[in-house]
Design an enzyme around this catalytic site. Structure first.
Site, mmCIF file in Angstrom:
data_model
loop_
_atom_site.group_PDB
_atom_site.id
_atom_site.type_symbol
_atom_site.label_atom_id
_atom_site.label_comp_id
_atom_site.label_asym_id
_atom_site.label_seq_id
_atom_site.Cartn_x
_atom_site.Cartn_y
_atom_site.Cartn_z
ATOM 1 C CG ASP A 44 -1.826 1.188 1.315
ATOM 2 O OD1 ASP A 44 -1.707 2.090 0.448
ATOM 3 O OD2 ASP A 44 -2.653 1.241 2.237
ATOM 4 C CB SER A 83 -3.313 12.848 -15.333
ATOM 5 O OG SER A 83 -4.511 13.340 -15.902
ATOM 6 C CE1 TYR A 125 -6.010 10.720 -10.499
ATOM 7 C CE2 TYR A 125 -6.302 12.433 -12.160
ATOM 8 C CZ TYR A 125 -5.864 11.168 -11.798
ATOM 9 O OH TYR A 125 -5.266 10.364 -12.737
ATOM 10 C CE LYS A 162 -2.272 11.320 -11.366
ATOM 11 N NZ LYS A 162 -1.310 10.192 -11.363
#
Length: 254
Positions: free
Chosen positions: A63, A146, A161, A165
């Site tokens: 993890d 991304s 998110y 990035k």
């Protein structure tokens, strides 16, 4: 790819999607690959499905959002292999909601995204570079980013998110500079930013129930296309550092 034959690679988030495609590509190319994921049994299934390959696949439960799990994992890698040559930071998650989400579990979800997408990548990188340096050979570290790490389309920032990035892109460049300042000329660092990729992520996050319908309506690339972009970076000469590579599906409007 011949120069990487027999080398050792590590891929995080290797149980599905982009990570799975990269693991498969490495194994078929003669690179021995350690796949890391919370669902390590999924990586074992990949090896069984592929059968005999020039490169071996090793699965290990990890993890990346848990520092102790990261340390234990790289200790195991060091004991088994001694060093590595390639590391791919691919593990990433998102959740359905906003930064200002008032639900009780929102804070936990926000922290989980940050710790998986960014903090986890930082700690995995620290361990990976240490083991690359032990090899006294050429090394390559690729951060799977991304396009929302470059530009955020209005209304599609998907809460934290996109910020993770952006941070990952900055981290890639800072790491590249630190390696130069430390006198390391053998380890290269790259930031690979795909556009929309057909993976399980949107379904897992609860954004959609029918992924097939969503991808039918959206221009997208497949996980295998991202793996091919990774192979492009690997094929470049040792003296060439592709610091940023962006790939988009034809017709994407972002």
């Amino acid at each position: 790819m011949e120069k990487w034959t027999g080398k050792i690679a590590v891929v995080t988030g290797a149980s599905a999607g982009i990570g799975k495609a990269i693991v498969e590509y490495f194994a078929k190319s003669g690179i021995h690959v350690v796949g890391l994921a919370r669902r390590s049994e999924k990586i074992e299934e990949i090896g069984k499905q592929l059968g005999e390959t020039p490169g071996k696949i090793y699965a290990h439960k990890c993890d990346v959002s848990d520092l102790e799990s990261v340390k234990e994992t790289f200790k195991w890698i060091e004991e088994k292999f001694g060093f590595i040559h390639i590391h791919i930071n691919n593990a990433a998650i998102l959740f359905y909601g906003t930064i200002l989400d008032k639900r009780e579990n929102a804070t936990e979800k926000i922290n989980s995204v940050i710790n998986t997408n960014f903090t986890g990548a930082v700690h995995c990188t620290r361990e990976a570079v240490r083991l690359m340096e032990k090899s006294d050979d050429y090394g390559l570290l690729i951060n799977i980013n991304s396009i929302v790490g470059d530009s955020i389309p209005f209304g599609h920032g998907v809460n934290v998110y996109a910020p993770t990035k952006y941070a990952l892109k900055a981290f890639t460049e800072v790491l590249r500079q630190e390696l130069i300042l430390s006198g390391n000329t053998k380890i290269r660092v790259a930031n690979l930013s795909p556009g929309v990729v057909e993976t399980e992520m949107a379904v897992a996050a609860g954004f959609v129930e029918d992924a097939a319908a969503m991808y039918q309506a959206l221009p997208h690339v497949k996980s295998e296309d991202v793996a091919e972009a990774v192979s492009f970076i690997l094929r470049t000469p040792y003296n060439v550092n592709i610091t940023q590579l962006t790939i988009k599906p034809v017709g994407e409007k972002v």
